[in-house]
Design a protein around this motif. Sequence first.
Motif, PDB file in Angstrom:
ATOM      1  N   TYR A 259       0.800  -1.220   0.000  1.00 47.04           N
ATOM      2  CA  TYR A 259       0.000   0.000   0.000  1.00 47.04           C
ATOM      3  C   TYR A 259       0.835   1.273   0.000  1.00 47.04           C
ATOM      4  O   TYR A 259       0.557   2.205  -0.759  1.00 47.04           O
ATOM      5  N   HIS A 260       1.831   1.363   0.871  1.00 42.23           N
ATOM      6  CA  HIS A 260       2.495   2.647   1.102  1.00 42.23           C
ATOM      7  C   HIS A 260       3.363   3.047  -0.094  1.00 42.23           C
ATOM      8  O   HIS A 260       3.995   2.214  -0.732  1.00 42.23           O
ATOM      9  N   ASP A 261       3.364   4.353  -0.361  1.00 42.90           N
ATOM     10  CA  ASP A 261       3.950   4.897  -1.578  1.00 42.90           C
ATOM     11  C   ASP A 261       5.438   5.172  -1.390  1.00 42.90           C
ATOM     12  O   ASP A 261       5.819   6.080  -0.626  1.00 42.90           O
ATOM     13  N   ARG A 272       7.224   9.610  -6.293  1.00 44.57           N
ATOM     14  CA  ARG A 272       6.569   8.497  -5.612  1.00 44.57           C
ATOM     15  C   ARG A 272       6.400   7.323  -6.559  1.00 44.57           C
ATOM     16  O   ARG A 272       6.156   7.496  -7.759  1.00 44.57           O
ATOM     17  N   THR A 273       6.509   6.134  -6.005  1.00 39.48           N
ATOM     18  CA  THR A 273       6.367   4.929  -6.819  1.00 39.48           C
ATOM     19  C   THR A 273       4.908   4.553  -7.027  1.00 39.48           C
ATOM     20  O   THR A 273       4.584   3.731  -7.875  1.00 39.48           O
ATOM     21  N   SER A 274       4.001   5.145  -6.245  1.00 39.52           N
ATOM     22  CA  SER A 274       2.562   4.907  -6.374  1.00 39.52           C
ATOM     23  C   SER A 274       1.838   6.055  -5.678  1.00 39.52           C
ATOM     24  O   SER A 274       2.483   6.963  -5.141  1.00 39.52           O
ATOM     25  N   ASN A 275       0.515   6.012  -5.667  1.00 38.92           N
ATOM     26  CA  ASN A 275      -0.252   7.070  -4.998  1.00 38.92           C
ATOM     27  C   ASN A 275      -1.473   6.485  -4.289  1.00 38.92           C
ATOM     28  O   ASN A 275      -2.579   6.976  -4.419  1.00 38.92           O
ATOM     29  N   HIS A 276      -1.252   5.438  -3.507  1.00 42.12           N
ATOM     30  CA  HIS A 276      -2.361   4.825  -2.776  1.00 42.12           C
ATOM     31  C   HIS A 276      -2.879   5.735  -1.658  1.00 42.12           C
ATOM     32  O   HIS A 276      -4.041   5.611  -1.252  1.00 42.12           O
ATOM     33  N   GLU A 281      -0.605  12.769   3.176  1.00 45.15           N
ATOM     34  CA  GLU A 281       0.053  11.979   4.228  1.00 45.15           C
ATOM     35  C   GLU A 281       0.164  12.841   5.476  1.00 45.15           C
ATOM     36  O   GLU A 281       0.600  13.992   5.407  1.00 45.15           O
ATOM     37  N   GLU A 288       1.271  14.741  -4.906  1.00 47.27           N
ATOM     38  CA  GLU A 288       0.695  13.799  -5.865  1.00 47.27           C
ATOM     39  C   GLU A 288      -0.745  14.208  -6.175  1.00 47.27           C
ATOM     40  O   GLU A 288      -1.314  15.074  -5.503  1.00 47.27           O
TER      41      GLU A 288
END
Length: 381
Positions: A259-261, A272-276, A281, A288
């Motif tokens: 989950y964590h970005d 960031r590798t993702s934006n869950h 934050e 993001e």
Amino acid sequence: MLRFLDAGESHGRGLCAVLEGLPANFPVNIENINKELERRQKGYGRGGRMKIEKDSVEIISGLSEGKTTGAPMTLLIQNRDYENWRLKSQEETFVSIPRPGHADLTGEYKYATGNLRNSIERSSARETAIRTAVGAVCKEVLKELGVTIRSKVQTLYGLNDTFCDLFDDGLYDLIEKSPMRVLRHQEEFMALVDSAKKNGDSLGGWVYASCEGVMKGLGSFMHYDRRLDGILSGALMSIQGVKQVSIGNPFYIATGAMYHDGITYEDGKIVRTSNHAGGIEGGISNGEQLEVYCYMKPIPSLLLKLPSIDLKTRKNSDSRYERSDVTAVVPLSIVVEHVLAFELLKEILNTFSRDNKEELLAAIEVRKIRIGEIYEKTTDY
């Protein structure tokens, strides 16, 4: 401080709002506001009211030569349906049977006016017209600041549409042209609406909105009431019919590691590798895309009968019906955009408090430069 106060009833003369705290010198195109109002009125499953109204806004203060002056802005939307209601007798407008799921009964608990019509008129989702107008003004300012907000319908009664990047212009053009504001499965969505309408029932569902260009550092973890996710969630929950709000995808099931970005450097910039997390934050925007999901319950005005009571006779009764939509998830997606626009602009102005466009842009640029300097000094940080 940016704030607004709105007033008006569903079938009264009109809806109005006073929007205070806009910086001076921002261009505002009234035609753009009217286009946003038109978007709110569209959608498959809408009721007969939208055949009567053609919403347009009149701005009677706070604007000069097409630009904000820094003075409070007053907005007015006339109700065309008022002419159909103003000659009705007191007997015709008196209501004593509450509709389950609406504010009819709870409003009477609170205000004790003796006529449920008073609760119905003010609690109506017709109020979202003026909130959309207020948000559309804020969108005009956000556009100058590089912030864009887009939305779509994501689910309807368990039927899911495809997830997509709302800032892919080609895909978003398809969504904007769809009467259900979906990317795929339009015919299936419309068939669900047709079936519910035939049965005298209604449908709820999820909408998804994404905000691009939101600057880093909005909100705060210093106090509970300054957390950006709490502020946005509270505002979105205030929209009529909304029962759930999620910052980030609520349908994504994952472990912590999934989950964590992740945070990495690319060409000296933090990415960031993702934006869950949905762009927030610790109650603060992280730069993001800010992503929110809202669930709207099925509309409580049903042709199907539900158990109710008659407060006048003090006997059990069937529920009563008022003209309504079969589903309002399509207009909800538009309203969500404009509620977000107001709240984001408010947080920007709270963070970079300035009285005119030029000074506000300069203050935002200082923040960007400061963060850029941190990026470059990676060995010292």
